[in-house]
Design an enzyme around this catalytic site. Structure first.
Site: not given
Length: 252
Positions: A139, A152
């Site tokens: 990401s 995350y």
């Protein structure tokens, strides 16, 4: 000639989002797609949509034995494994102060541990059959921090450096296996649906996320799938241990 002619690709999280769009693209480009997911209903439906070039395997990415069964199922069905896309992932909105231990473990178990187990199973299957390509979905939050996504960020940062370690090991061993990471921005998939429905000050969630990207919109799953296709194909044979960013300019 199709870009993945005859290649067999297993996709964790393949029943929806980026994984599903990549599976469709794999088949359109002449490959075989093994959709591996906990969502059996969606996964089997997608495999049916793909006809004889699709196959479904039930997979809990946090379970090593489940990974071994999924890889064995891919080889049994299509005779080989040429590619792995680690696309399964979860996200939780939290900071260091409000993140529970349970949430931290869940996010890292799926995103980081799941990617490790997938790489381990794929290397074992690929190293004796001519090699292949592993694509790990990280990401932009594996490249930069965000106060609102602590668990995350930690998990996707782990994926980024795990990728480099796997790539270097496979290169040193001359296995013919490449391993790269893809770093999407915010992509319009079911994973970010809760954020889209939330409000951020005087903006709704969708507007807030769109304005994070200089291009002024969210990404589309098929745009990330196109980058993954390049990494699965023989067009990227000199790329390994590298980061490929697809983020509408967010990290710029």
């Amino acid at each position: 000639m199709s870009r993945l002619d005859g290649k067999v690709v297993l996709l964790s999280g393949g029943a929806s989002g980026i994984g599903a769009e990549t599976a469709r693209l794999v088949v359109r480009e002449g490959g075989r797609a093994v959709i591996a997911d906990r969502d059996e209903e969606r996964g089997r439906a997608l495999a049916g949509e793909l006809g004889g070039s699709g196959h479904f395997e039930t997979l809990d990415v946090t379970n090593e034995a489940a990974w071994q069964r999924a890889v064995a199922g891919a080889v049994d069905r299509f005779g080989r494994l040429d590619g792995l896309v680690n696309a399964a992932g979860v996200g939780v909105r939290n900071s260091i102060e409000d993140c529970s231990l349970a949430d931290y473990r869940r996010v890292n178990d799926v995103n980081a541990l799941g990617t490790f187990l997938g790489c381990k199973a794929a290397v074992a299957a690929m190293k004796g059959s001519g090699g292949g390509s592993i694509v790990n979905i990280s990401s932009v939050l594996g490249l930069r921090g965000a106060s609102y996504a602590m668990a995350y960020c930690a998990s996707k940062g782990a994926v980024r450096l795990l990728t480099k370690s796997v790539a270097l090991h496979c290169a040193q061993m001359r296995y013919g296996i490449r391993c790269n990471s893809v770093h999407p921005g915010y992509i319009d998939t079911p994973m970010i649906a809760p954020a889209l429905a939330a409000s951020m000050g005087n903006m709704d969630g969708r507007q807030w996320l769109e304005e994070l990207h200089p291009l002024g919109r969210l990404g589309r799953p098929e745009e990330v799938a196109a980058m993954i296709l390049f990494l699965l194909s023989d067009e990227s044979t000199f790329s390994t241990g590298s980061e490929f960013v697809c983020d509408g300019g967010l990290t710029a």
